[in-house]
Write a protein that holds these residues in place. Structure first.
Motif, PDB file in Angstrom:
ATOM      1  N   ILE A 170       0.823  -1.209   0.000  1.00  0.00           N
ATOM      2  CA  ILE A 170       0.000   0.000   0.000  1.00  0.00           C
ATOM      3  C   ILE A 170       0.860   1.263   0.000  1.00  0.00           C
ATOM      4  O   ILE A 170       0.414   2.336  -0.419  1.00  0.00           O
ATOM      5  CB  ILE A 170      -0.975   0.016   1.190  1.00  0.00           C
ATOM      6  CG1 ILE A 170      -2.026   1.128   0.998  1.00  0.00           C
ATOM      7  CG2 ILE A 170      -0.228   0.194   2.505  1.00  0.00           C
ATOM      8  CD1 ILE A 170      -3.124   1.113   2.016  1.00  0.00           C
ATOM      9  N   THR A 182      -2.165   8.702   0.737  1.00  0.00           N
ATOM     10  CA  THR A 182      -3.182   7.682   0.534  1.00  0.00           C
ATOM     11  C   THR A 182      -3.472   7.559  -0.960  1.00  0.00           C
ATOM     12  O   THR A 182      -3.197   8.481  -1.735  1.00  0.00           O
ATOM     13  CB  THR A 182      -4.506   8.023   1.243  1.00  0.00           C
ATOM     14  OG1 THR A 182      -5.089   9.182   0.625  1.00  0.00           O
ATOM     15  CG2 THR A 182      -4.287   8.269   2.719  1.00  0.00           C
ATOM     16  N   GLU A 210     -14.149   5.715   2.604  1.00  0.00           N
ATOM     17  CA  GLU A 210     -12.940   5.174   1.986  1.00  0.00           C
ATOM     18  C   GLU A 210     -11.704   5.884   2.510  1.00  0.00           C
ATOM     19  O   GLU A 210     -10.635   5.272   2.651  1.00  0.00           O
ATOM     20  CB  GLU A 210     -13.028   5.310   0.466  1.00  0.00           C
ATOM     21  CG  GLU A 210     -14.086   4.423  -0.170  1.00  0.00           C
ATOM     22  CD  GLU A 210     -14.227   4.676  -1.666  1.00  0.00           C
ATOM     23  OE1 GLU A 210     -13.479   5.534  -2.204  1.00  0.00           O
ATOM     24  OE2 GLU A 210     -15.084   4.034  -2.286  1.00  0.00           O
ATOM     25  N   LYS A 229     -10.631   4.337   5.843  1.00  0.00           N
ATOM     26  CA  LYS A 229      -9.915   3.077   5.663  1.00  0.00           C
ATOM     27  C   LYS A 229      -8.515   3.314   5.115  1.00  0.00           C
ATOM     28  O   LYS A 229      -7.541   2.693   5.549  1.00  0.00           O
ATOM     29  CB  LYS A 229     -10.692   2.151   4.734  1.00  0.00           C
ATOM     30  CG  LYS A 229     -10.048   0.767   4.577  1.00  0.00           C
ATOM     31  CD  LYS A 229     -10.878  -0.138   3.707  1.00  0.00           C
ATOM     32  CE  LYS A 229     -10.308  -1.566   3.713  1.00  0.00           C
ATOM     33  NZ  LYS A 229      -8.897  -1.639   3.320  1.00  0.00           N
ATOM     34  N   ALA A 230      -8.400   4.236   4.153  1.00  0.00           N
ATOM     35  CA  ALA A 230      -7.092   4.492   3.537  1.00  0.00           C
ATOM     36  C   ALA A 230      -6.107   5.052   4.553  1.00  0.00           C
ATOM     37  O   ALA A 230      -4.942   4.631   4.602  1.00  0.00           O
ATOM     38  CB  ALA A 230      -7.253   5.452   2.361  1.00  0.00           C
ATOM     39  N   SER A 240      -6.173   4.686   7.799  1.00  0.00           N
ATOM     40  CA  SER A 240      -5.848   3.612   8.748  1.00  0.00           C
ATOM     41  C   SER A 240      -4.867   2.621   8.151  1.00  0.00           C
ATOM     42  O   SER A 240      -3.887   2.220   8.803  1.00  0.00           O
ATOM     43  CB  SER A 240      -7.134   2.884   9.174  1.00  0.00           C
ATOM     44  OG  SER A 240      -8.005   3.752   9.846  1.00  0.00           O
ATOM     45  N   ASP A 241      -5.124   2.209   6.920  1.00  0.00           N
ATOM     46  CA  ASP A 241      -4.268   1.214   6.279  1.00  0.00           C
ATOM     47  C   ASP A 241      -2.853   1.737   6.057  1.00  0.00           C
ATOM     48  O   ASP A 241      -1.862   1.028   6.279  1.00  0.00           O
ATOM     49  CB  ASP A 241      -4.871   0.766   4.946  1.00  0.00           C
ATOM     50  CG  ASP A 241      -6.129  -0.077   5.118  1.00  0.00           C
ATOM     51  OD1 ASP A 241      -6.420  -0.485   6.247  1.00  0.00           O
ATOM     52  OD2 ASP A 241      -6.830  -0.318   4.104  1.00  0.00           O
ATOM     53  N   VAL A 242      -2.748   2.983   5.614  1.00  0.00           N
ATOM     54  CA  VAL A 242      -1.430   3.571   5.366  1.00  0.00           C
ATOM     55  C   VAL A 242      -0.659   3.706   6.676  1.00  0.00           C
ATOM     56  O   VAL A 242       0.537   3.369   6.757  1.00  0.00           O
ATOM     57  CB  VAL A 242      -1.580   4.937   4.657  1.00  0.00           C
ATOM     58  CG1 VAL A 242      -0.281   5.729   4.724  1.00  0.00           C
ATOM     59  CG2 VAL A 242      -1.992   4.736   3.201  1.00  0.00           C
ATOM     60  N   SER A 272      -1.057   2.015   9.505  1.00  0.00           N
ATOM     61  CA  SER A 272      -0.692   0.694  10.023  1.00  0.00           C
ATOM     62  C   SER A 272       0.492   0.119   9.260  1.00  0.00           C
ATOM     63  O   SER A 272       1.415  -0.455   9.855  1.00  0.00           O
ATOM     64  CB  SER A 272      -1.893  -0.253   9.931  1.00  0.00           C
ATOM     65  OG  SER A 272      -2.926   0.151  10.800  1.00  0.00           O
ATOM     66  N   ALA A 273       0.474   0.273   7.936  1.00  0.00           N
ATOM     67  CA  ALA A 273       1.571  -0.249   7.122  1.00  0.00           C
ATOM     68  C   ALA A 273       2.880   0.472   7.431  1.00  0.00           C
ATOM     69  O   ALA A 273       3.953  -0.151   7.473  1.00  0.00           O
ATOM     70  CB  ALA A 273       1.229  -0.118   5.638  1.00  0.00           C
ATOM     71  N   GLU A 293      -0.059   0.536  15.509  1.00  0.00           N
ATOM     72  CA  GLU A 293      -0.504   0.006  14.225  1.00  0.00           C
ATOM     73  C   GLU A 293      -1.981   0.247  13.977  1.00  0.00           C
ATOM     74  O   GLU A 293      -2.433   0.307  12.842  1.00  0.00           O
ATOM     75  CB  GLU A 293      -0.199  -1.496  14.135  1.00  0.00           C
ATOM     76  CG  GLU A 293       1.261  -1.792  13.850  1.00  0.00           C
ATOM     77  CD  GLU A 293       1.506  -3.216  13.424  1.00  0.00           C
ATOM     78  OE1 GLU A 293       0.692  -3.748  12.656  1.00  0.00           O
ATOM     79  OE2 GLU A 293       2.488  -3.814  13.869  1.00  0.00           O
ATOM     80  N   ASN A 294      -2.766   0.390  15.049  1.00  0.00           N
ATOM     81  CA  ASN A 294      -4.209   0.566  14.870  1.00  0.00           C
ATOM     82  C   ASN A 294      -4.664   2.009  14.944  1.00  0.00           C
ATOM     83  O   ASN A 294      -5.838   2.301  15.031  1.00  0.00           O
ATOM     84  CB  ASN A 294      -4.975  -0.259  15.900  1.00  0.00           C
ATOM     85  CG  ASN A 294      -4.682   0.173  17.332  1.00  0.00           C
ATOM     86  OD1 ASN A 294      -3.861   1.042  17.554  1.00  0.00           O
ATOM     87  ND2 ASN A 294      -5.371  -0.440  18.275  1.00  0.00           N
TER      88      ASN A 294
END
Length: 366
Positions: free
Chosen positions: A51, A69, A77, A80-81, A83-85, A87-88, A364-365
């Protein structure tokens, strides 16, 4: 002309309304929470999670990273983006012995002791700008909102200027610079203003006027590329967005999303007003600068000048008006909570610098 063939973006880039993209700048820190060089390992020497591919870069200092993102189409969306970025990024950093922190300025950073990036673009900036750039350890949040017409985007950017101090006052999260309490709520905003082409921009009549300005700045060697126009808001003539560059960096994801929600709502509202034929507001830049000063100096306690400059309005009153006008809730939650700056000062008084550094870490969260 040094850059006659450089792509400055175009009117055609503005072809989508309401898309969202979020850029965040973060600090690389060691296991004690102190700033440390890490961009070589995290950006160049090791492959990041998928990601972050092509969405991870470093900034001027080797302890500052930027993430982007993907372009998304809704607030859901975007949540989520982000959060995902995040965490990664934390996973990537942890796997190579680093942690990630976020604020407008890192309270333990001493710019004289930290390494600058070797990227030619940043070396050229250091050579041209000198001291103001040498000390620029700032980190912020940039929110892109897609606009489907270039002239509309310029009009929206003009109008947004009055609202930016509200967002800045809410976001304040940088009292310490070079380990010194500046007495400001957002020292980041003031330190960044020492660079050229920053702060509140003037209004532009239309996209042609803005693009002429961009081209002139590049062709006269005032800047090396259009990305060096670092104003608090700008039409982005490559991405086809209005880019808001106001908030301090935040460890709390919910604060970031509150500013994204506010930015989207402002742009959508102003777009509708533009389409209804509303005339632009002739804001004096001096008054806009005064409101920005009040925001970075007083944060949640700021009283800002009204749009007609005739009265002072407490930030809480302005936030409530915006909630009712735009139907948003995130900025109310941010205002009701302790400001980032107040939290840093409280933690430092009670637990010292270690406590502040620990509180700025991302998990991470989050």
């Amino acid at each position: 002309m040094k850059h006659p063939s450089m792509d400055l973006g175009s009117r055609d880039a503005f072809d989508r309304m309401g898309t969202l993209g979020i850029e965040e700048e973060f600090f690389i820190v060691d296991d004690a929470g102190r700033p440390t060089s890490g961009t070589d390992e995290l950006v160049y020497e090791n492959e990041p999670p998928s990601i972050l591919e092509d969405r991870l870069d470093h900034e001027l200092f080797k302890f500052v990273l930027e993430t982007q993102t993907p372009t998304v189409g809704s607030l859901e969306e975007a949540r989520k983006a982000v959060s995902d970025v995040r965490s990664a990024l934390v996973e990537h950093a942890n796997s190579h012995g680093f942690d990630i922190a976020a604020a407008g300025l890192h309270p333990a950073a001493k710019w004289q002791e930290l390494e600058h990036a070797e990227k030619p673009r940043y070396r050229a900036q250091l050579d041209r700008i000198q001291y103001p750039q040498h000390r620029n350890t700032t980190a912020g949040i940039h929110v892109h909102v897609g606009v489907d017409d270039a002239d509309k985007a310029v009009w929206i950017a003009n109008e947004l200027r009055w609202y930016l101090p509200i967002m800045l006052a809410l976001s304040v999260n940088s009292p310490y610079w070079n380990r010194f309490d500046t007495g400001l709520e957002s020292a980041r905003a003031k330190i960044f203003e020492a660079l050229p082409n920053t702060g509140m921009p003037t209004a532009f009549e239309d996209f042609e006027a803005f693009q002429t300005f961009e081209r002139t700045m590049v062709e006269t060697d005032s800047i090396n590329d259009r990305g060096e126009l670092w104003y608090d808001v700008r039409p982005h003539s490559t991405h086809g967005t209005v880019e808001i560059r106001t908030p301090d960096g935040q460890a709390d994801r919910e604060y970031v999303l509150a500013f994204v929600e506010y930015a989207e709502a402002l742009v959508e509202d102003l777009a509708a007003r533009y389409e209804d034929g509303e005339s632009g507001t002739d804001y004096r830049r001096e008054f806009l600068d005064e409101n920005k000063w009040r925001a970075l100096r007083y944060g949640h306690e700021a009283e800002l000048l009204s749009r007609d400059w005739t009265e002072e309005l407490p930030l809480g009153e302005l936030v409530e008006r915006e909630r009712e006008r735009l139907g948003i809730s995130g900025i109310v939650d941010v205002f009701d909570a302790e400001s980032g700056t107040d939290r840093q000062r409280r933690l430092r008084e009670n637990g010292g610098l270690d406590a502040v550094c620990s509180a700025l870490l991302l998990e991470e969260n989050n």
